[in-house]
Write a protein that holds these residues in place. Structure first.
Motif, PDB file in Angstrom:
ATOM      1  N   LEU A  86      -2.707 -21.436 -83.863  1.00 36.11           N
ATOM      2  CA  LEU A  86      -3.123 -22.641 -83.138  1.00 36.11           C
ATOM      3  C   LEU A  86      -3.913 -23.568 -84.055  1.00 36.11           C
ATOM      4  N   LYS A  87      -4.722 -22.984 -84.909  1.00 37.43           N
ATOM      5  CA  LYS A  87      -5.518 -23.798 -85.842  1.00 37.43           C
ATOM      6  C   LYS A  87      -4.615 -24.515 -86.844  1.00 37.43           C
ATOM      7  N   ASP A 234     -13.619 -33.647 -80.670  1.00 41.55           N
ATOM      8  CA  ASP A 234     -14.094 -34.537 -79.613  1.00 41.55           C
ATOM      9  C   ASP A 234     -12.951 -35.406 -79.099  1.00 41.55           C
ATOM     10  N   GLY A 235     -12.892 -35.550 -77.788  1.00 42.26           N
ATOM     11  CA  GLY A 235     -11.903 -36.444 -77.182  1.00 42.26           C
ATOM     12  C   GLY A 235     -10.549 -35.820 -76.919  1.00 42.26           C
ATOM     13  N   VAL A 236     -10.325 -34.562 -77.286  1.00 43.77           N
ATOM     14  CA  VAL A 236      -9.030 -33.922 -77.045  1.00 43.77           C
ATOM     15  C   VAL A 236      -8.890 -33.607 -75.562  1.00 43.77           C
ATOM     16  N   ASP A 237      -7.761 -33.988 -74.985  1.00 39.00           N
ATOM     17  CA  ASP A 237      -7.469 -33.695 -73.583  1.00 39.00           C
ATOM     18  C   ASP A 237      -6.933 -32.267 -73.485  1.00 39.00           C
ATOM     19  N   ALA A 238      -7.726 -31.377 -72.887  1.00 44.83           N
ATOM     20  CA  ALA A 238      -7.346 -29.964 -72.829  1.00 44.83           C
ATOM     21  C   ALA A 238      -6.057 -29.757 -72.048  1.00 44.83           C
ATOM     22  N   LYS A 239      -5.881 -30.476 -70.957  1.00 52.59           N
ATOM     23  CA  LYS A 239      -4.658 -30.319 -70.154  1.00 52.59           C
ATOM     24  C   LYS A 239      -3.433 -30.784 -70.922  1.00 52.59           C
ATOM     25  N   GLY A 240      -3.584 -31.899 -71.624  1.00 54.33           N
ATOM     26  CA  GLY A 240      -2.473 -32.381 -72.435  1.00 54.33           C
ATOM     27  C   GLY A 240      -2.141 -31.419 -73.558  1.00 54.33           C
ATOM     28  N   PHE A 241      -3.168 -30.843 -74.149  1.00 51.17           N
ATOM     29  CA  PHE A 241      -2.982 -29.850 -75.201  1.00 51.17           C
ATOM     30  C   PHE A 241      -2.270 -28.614 -74.637  1.00 51.17           C
ATOM     31  N   GLU A 242      -2.702 -28.177 -73.467  1.00 45.53           N
ATOM     32  CA  GLU A 242      -2.112 -26.988 -72.839  1.00 45.53           C
ATOM     33  C   GLU A 242      -0.614 -27.195 -72.568  1.00 45.53           C
ATOM     34  N   ALA A 243      -0.241 -28.426 -72.254  1.00 37.94           N
ATOM     35  CA  ALA A 243       1.178 -28.715 -71.975  1.00 37.94           C
ATOM     36  C   ALA A 243       2.054 -28.543 -73.217  1.00 37.94           C
ATOM     37  N   GLN A 244       1.457 -28.551 -74.399  1.00 31.32           N
ATOM     38  CA  GLN A 244       2.222 -28.380 -75.634  1.00 31.32           C
ATOM     39  C   GLN A 244       2.377 -26.910 -76.050  1.00 31.32           C
ATOM     40  N   LEU A 245       1.725 -26.008 -75.317  1.00 28.77           N
ATOM     41  CA  LEU A 245       1.723 -24.608 -75.727  1.00 28.77           C
ATOM     42  C   LEU A 245       3.057 -23.880 -75.493  1.00 28.77           C
TER      43      LEU A 245
END
Length: 808
Positions: A86-87, A234-245
């Motif tokens: 992920l990193k 800072d500023g990362v949308d967690a839900k949007g990020f989760e949708a890319q998983l």
């Protein structure tokens, strides 16, 4: 002006001490209960917020899906490759990614050894993600050393006393493996409001070596034992990020043999660090979490108790309005307007509330140690150290004062001076009805709490007494080791010779634990070997496992030590697995081909369904097999009459076999009991605060009945002269108030049923909210109310009529 109001208040206190004291006592008890509850709620809501980057820290969880799209398993942990992948894949979003793995093990110094449950291995960047402070050592470098380890202050004192801990070495014993680690730092003990607590954080190097090195560990997507935490930019949308998983998973995990993408069967989710304690109750957690529902429940109880206390105040104030009617009339004649009178009565109420708060704080301070011990939380009421608490107390005084005093103030200030001074003023029916509504509401709340107590107690009794489908009593569980499993048969033969031991078995999982292990399954259905997409949990056992736990087979046979093929080909499944696979019966399942993980064989037996896990979970499909390794526990069935003697014998044997390890055991029955500690606390809290609610309600009812009796003393005297019996007088005085209690009971039924039915939905197996529970609660409330009212009514009915006419 204030001095004048104070004189009036003191004068009223002298004239009506019982009325004032009942109000202050009711308010103080209600406020004390609310203070304690709100301190607990505030503590629950504060978890993990002390971290500097708490808003940007997320934990990764992993779920698996059945073929019908439902989640079959959801772990709070993930596989070791996910954090570094992920990193690297999302370097614009992920600032840091770290893994933590909890492995309970034995820690030994030169002279002693201890079992340590809170031992973690971690990546070096863990101190960049979390705000755990080191008192000694370098946080950035401590875990970069292959043998590096950071320990808490408590552990430094435990192992080294007053000596310098940094630079000292400790030996770790993991199974048969011994590793020397050096203390590179000492950190402050974890705050109580952390969703997990570590006493040791060591380099990840020993874990990587166990896998065969970092490269091999990065290929292992099957061992999901790693707490995986991300520090997002800072500023990362967690839900949007989760949708890319999902696409991330498909990049790194190949499709299965049918060509189905990996993301269709497994998924990753992000949990805000601040939400874990109250919202995450997954199939694996570092420590058991709480539940946001209990925060809502406790908050509601606090509000209900405060409301009951305020209702008491309103009822007593309006009931005794005639006593102050002349005062209001004279003040109005002398020029006082309504606004001035409202301020006077509100001032009196707030002053009484302040006195109640002082008493409530004293009650809270006295009760705090016991309440903290009961909840298991480090609660404190330090008003000087927490200015927000002081502001909260001030706000509480004004909120309660306004709530309790608003209606009485408006009511009293509305008296018409002409009618008052002529003696023709009467309280309107609308005010009488409002007072009745308040009494109904008071007892409805009390009855809801009483029903809740009875439901919780019923559910607890059900869970503790339910037949689990096996014999859980007198089974001692010890940690297994390579020495024990390698020489298991010899060890077992020796142990069962003791008169206090009935049987001995090995298992990878023991009933009362969680079923977290599973592998791919194929089974013969309709003459064809088909993949089974629904999860079947596996338990590795020795031949005597079923016998040791008294499990009953419904078809086929048990494992047989004389049949060598049972160690390589035999499977025993439970009835739920039979239904999951699609076989018509247990008998049909026996003899069918069954492939599980890398093993091919046949179903040799079907065990009757039993509760491996707590009653929160439904019975899962399970498969039992005999492996060559992966035994975590030794289960020893004791004879109750020789229990103490046998435990002493086991300790001696343990120390002979594992001299470096302390003797530690648990009882299966106790572990099942421990799984319901949260429910026991809910029941105790409901019981305690329901009792307080009843006490406050009784205080109010006592005050109302005393006043009503006082107002009708002459009427009672006339009725006695005319020949009325004591019972008829008691009935006359009490029936109206008891009617209100019964109405409250009727209103409480749907509220209690709805609330407790929702609570019972948290259990896969539960009692129902029966009518008997409502009847018991309603009868108890009625009896309590009847005794309260009748105590005043009987006193009034027994007054000599001559004395009744002397009453002013």
């Amino acid at each position: 002006m204030f001095y004048n109001y104070l004189k009036i208040f003191i004068r009223n206190l002298k004239k009506n001490p019982a009325y004032i004291l009942i109000n202050i006592l009711g308010l103080s008890v209600g406020m004390a209960a609310s203070i304690l509850i709100f301190l607990f709620v505030q503590h629950e809501l504060s978890y993990d917020k002390y971290h500097e980057n708490a808003d940007n820290i997320y934990r990764v969880s992993r779920a698996w899906y059945n073929q019908d799209g439902e989640i079959s398993l959801h772990l709070g942990h993930a596989a070791p490759p996910f954090a570094p992948l992920l990193k690297s894949d999302f370097d614009d979003k992920v600032k840091e990614a770290v893994r933590l793995m909890n492995i309970p093990l034995v820690v030994k110094d030169d002279s002693k050894s201890f079992d340590e449950e809170k031992f973690f291995f971690s990546d070096p960047e863990v101190f960049k993600v979390f705000s755990w402070k080191l008192k000694d050592g370098d946080a950035e470098k401590a875990l970069t050393f292959p043998d590096g380890m950071v320990i808490s202050e408590s552990m430094a004192n435990k192992y080294f006393g007053d000596q310098e801990a940094v630079g000292k070495s400790l030996e770790l014993i993991i199974g048969s493996q011994k590793i020397n680690m050096q203390v590179r730092g000492v950190m402050e003990d974890f705050p109580d409001n952390s969703h997990f607590k570590a006493d040791f954080i060591a380099s990840m190097e020993p874990v990587a070596n166990f896998y065969g090195g970092y490269e091999e560990m990065m290929k292992n997507f099957g061992n999901n034992s790693f707490g995986t935490y991300l520090l997002l930019e800072d500023g990362v949308d967690a839900k949007g990020f989760e949708a890319q998983l999902p696409s991330f998973i498909d990049r790194h995990i190949p499709a299965n043999s049918q060509g189905i993408a990996a993301s269709k069967g497994t998924q990753l989710f992000l949990w805000s660090l601040k939400d874990i304690h109250l919202h995450s109750n997954l199939d694996s957690e570092f420590e058991p979490n709480s539940n946001i529902e209990y925060v809502y429940i406790y908050s509601a109880i606090a509000i209900f108790i405060l409301l009951i206390a305020c209702i008491n105040f309103m009822n007593l104030a309006t009931a005794r309005s005639a006593k102050r009617a002349m005062e209001v009339g004279l003040r109005k004649v002398l020029g006082a307007d309504r606004e001035l009178l409202v301020r006077q009565f509100m001032g009196e109420t707030i002053f009484m509330t302040f006195l109640a708060l002082v008493i409530a704080l004293m009650i809270s301070w006295v009760s705090m140690p016991a309440f903290s011990n009961f909840t298991g939380k480090a609660l404190s009421l330090n008003l000087l150290g927490h200015p927000e608490y002081l502001l909260g107390m001030i706000a509480l005084v004004f909120v309660v004062g306004l709530l309790a005093g608003s209606y009485p103030s408006l009511f009293l200030s509305g008296f018409q001076p002409v009618k008052v001074l002529k003696g023709t003023y009467k309280i309107g029916s609308i005010h009488e009805k409002l007072r009745s509504v308040l009494v109904v509401a008071q007892f409805a709340i009390s009855i809801v709490l009483m029903v809740s107590v009875l439901v919780v107690l019923n559910q607890l009794d059900f869970m503790k007494s339910k037949d689990l489908g096996f014999d859980k009593d007198e089974i001692v569980v010890l940690n297994a080791s390579d020495e024990l499993t390698t020489n298991y048969e010899m060890m077992r033969d020796r142990l069962i010779q003791h008169r206090g031991i009935e049987n001995v078995a090995l298992g990878s999982r023991i009933p009362s634990g969680r079923l977290l292990d599973s592998q791919g399954t194929q089974a013969e259905v309709g003459g064809e070997l088909l993949p089974i997409d629904i999860r079947i949990a596996d338990i590795h056992v020795s031949h005597s496992f079923m016998e040791t736990f008294g499990m009953e087979l419904t078809a086929g046979r048990n494992f047989d030590v004389l049949q060598a093929s049972d160690s390589t080909e035999a499977f025993i499944i439970n009835e739920s697995a039979v239904r999951t696979i699609g076989w018509a019966s247990a008998e049909e399942a026996v003899g069918r081909q069954f492939h599980y993980g890398g093993r091919r064989g046949y179903v040799t037996g079907v065990v009757k369904d039993f509760h491996f896990e707590s009653l929160h979970q439904p019975i899962s499909p399970m498969v039992f097999m005999i492996p060559t390794d992966r035994f975590n526990s030794v289960a020893v069935k004791l004879k109750a009459e020789h229990k103490d003697e046998t435990l002493a014998y086991l300790k001696d044997e343990w120390q002979a076999m594992r001299p470096d390890s302390p003797f530690y055991y648990y009882l299966v029955a106790d572990r099942f009991e421990e799984q319901y500690v949260a429910e026991e606390k809910v029941g105790a809290i409901f019981g305690f605060f329901a009792s307080l609610a009843i006490i406050i309600s009784v205080l109010g009812l006592y005050g109302l009945s005393a006043f009503a009796t006082e107002q009708r003393t002459k009427e009672i005297g006339i009725r006695k002269v005319m020949g009325a019996s004591i019972w008829s007088i008691v009935s006359l005085l009490g029936k109206d108030l008891l009617k209100l209690v019964l109405i409250g009971f009727v209103l409480a039924i749907p509220l209690a049923w709805y609330g407790m039915s929702g609570w019972l939905d948290n259990f896969a197996y539960s009692v129902s909210v029966s009518w008997g529970i409502f009847l018991v609660a309603g009868l108890a409330a009625t009896v309590i109310a009847a005794l309260t009212v009748s105590s005043q009514s009987i006193w009034a009915a027994m007054i000599n009529p001559v004395d009744a006419f002397k009453v002013d």
